[in-house]
Design a protein around this motif. Structure first.
Motif, PDB file in Angstrom:
ATOM      1  N   MET A  77       0.847  -1.173   0.000  1.00 47.76           N
ATOM      2  CA  MET A  77       0.000   0.000   0.000  1.00 47.76           C
ATOM      3  C   MET A  77       0.892   1.235   0.000  1.00 47.76           C
ATOM      4  N   ASN A  78       0.640   2.127  -0.935  1.00 42.15           N
ATOM      5  CA  ASN A  78       1.464   3.312  -1.062  1.00 42.15           C
ATOM      6  C   ASN A  78       0.581   4.554  -0.911  1.00 42.15           C
ATOM      7  N   ALA A  79       0.162   4.850   0.310  1.00 40.20           N
ATOM      8  CA  ALA A  79      -0.731   5.981   0.576  1.00 40.20           C
ATOM      9  C   ALA A  79      -0.001   7.058   1.363  1.00 40.20           C
ATOM     10  N   ASP A  80      -0.388   8.295   1.113  1.00 38.76           N
ATOM     11  CA  ASP A  80       0.199   9.434   1.815  1.00 38.76           C
ATOM     12  C   ASP A  80      -0.729   9.835   2.960  1.00 38.76           C
ATOM     13  N   PHE A  81      -0.351   9.522   4.180  1.00 40.88           N
ATOM     14  CA  PHE A  81      -1.153   9.838   5.349  1.00 40.88           C
ATOM     15  C   PHE A  81      -0.621  11.059   6.095  1.00 40.88           C
ATOM     16  N   SER A  82       0.131  11.895   5.402  1.00 39.35           N
ATOM     17  CA  SER A  82       0.702  13.077   6.046  1.00 39.35           C
ATOM     18  C   SER A  82      -0.388  14.107   6.346  1.00 39.35           C
ATOM     19  N   LYS A  83      -0.079  15.002   7.276  1.00 34.57           N
ATOM     20  CA  LYS A  83      -1.015  16.063   7.642  1.00 34.57           C
ATOM     21  C   LYS A  83      -1.340  16.927   6.427  1.00 34.57           C
ATOM     22  N   LYS A  84      -0.351  17.260   5.638  1.00 29.60           N
ATOM     23  CA  LYS A  84      -0.552  18.105   4.458  1.00 29.60           C
ATOM     24  C   LYS A  84      -1.482  17.431   3.448  1.00 29.60           C
ATOM     25  N   SER A  85      -1.291  16.150   3.243  1.00 28.67           N
ATOM     26  CA  SER A  85      -2.141  15.409   2.329  1.00 28.67           C
ATOM     27  C   SER A  85      -3.581  15.402   2.820  1.00 28.67           C
ATOM     28  N   PHE A  86      -3.760  15.192   4.121  1.00 29.32           N
ATOM     29  CA  PHE A  86      -5.102  15.201   4.708  1.00 29.32           C
ATOM     30  C   PHE A  86      -5.747  16.573   4.537  1.00 29.32           C
ATOM     31  N   GLU A  87      -4.992  17.647   4.808  1.00 33.32           N
ATOM     32  CA  GLU A  87      -5.525  19.005   4.656  1.00 33.32           C
ATOM     33  C   GLU A  87      -5.976  19.259   3.218  1.00 33.32           C
ATOM     34  N   ASN A  88      -5.198  18.803   2.268  1.00 31.54           N
ATOM     35  CA  ASN A  88      -5.558  18.994   0.861  1.00 31.54           C
ATOM     36  C   ASN A  88      -6.829  18.233   0.497  1.00 31.54           C
TER      37      ASN A  88
END
Length: 70
Positions: A1-12
């Motif tokens: 699984m290659n998902a971006d769970f960063s805060k910035k990604s969530f904000e976007n």
């Protein structure tokens, strides 16, 4: 699984679901004035004398007698 769970990604991702302007019923007039002074209501094209027509300390004329919990 290659998902971006960063805060910035969530904000976007969540940005499209969050309104830019929130007017609370309990402080509607003051919130409206504050947003207007901050330039966040420019899209409304308010007339220059809107503050004379709607004074900040005016009592609400559409007060509900029903609880929001009902």
């Amino acid at each position: 699984m290659n998902a971006d769970f960063s805060k910035k990604s969530f904000e976007n991702l969540i940005a499209s679901f969050i309104p830019e302007i929130i007017l609370r019923r309990s402080s509607l007039n003051q919130d409206f004035y504050d947003y207007s002074l901050a330039g966040k209501l420019d899209f409304l094209g308010l007339s220059p004398n809107w503050k004379d027509i709607f004074p900040v300390d005016t009592d609400a004329k559409n007060k509900s007698t029903l609880s929001s919990a009902n």
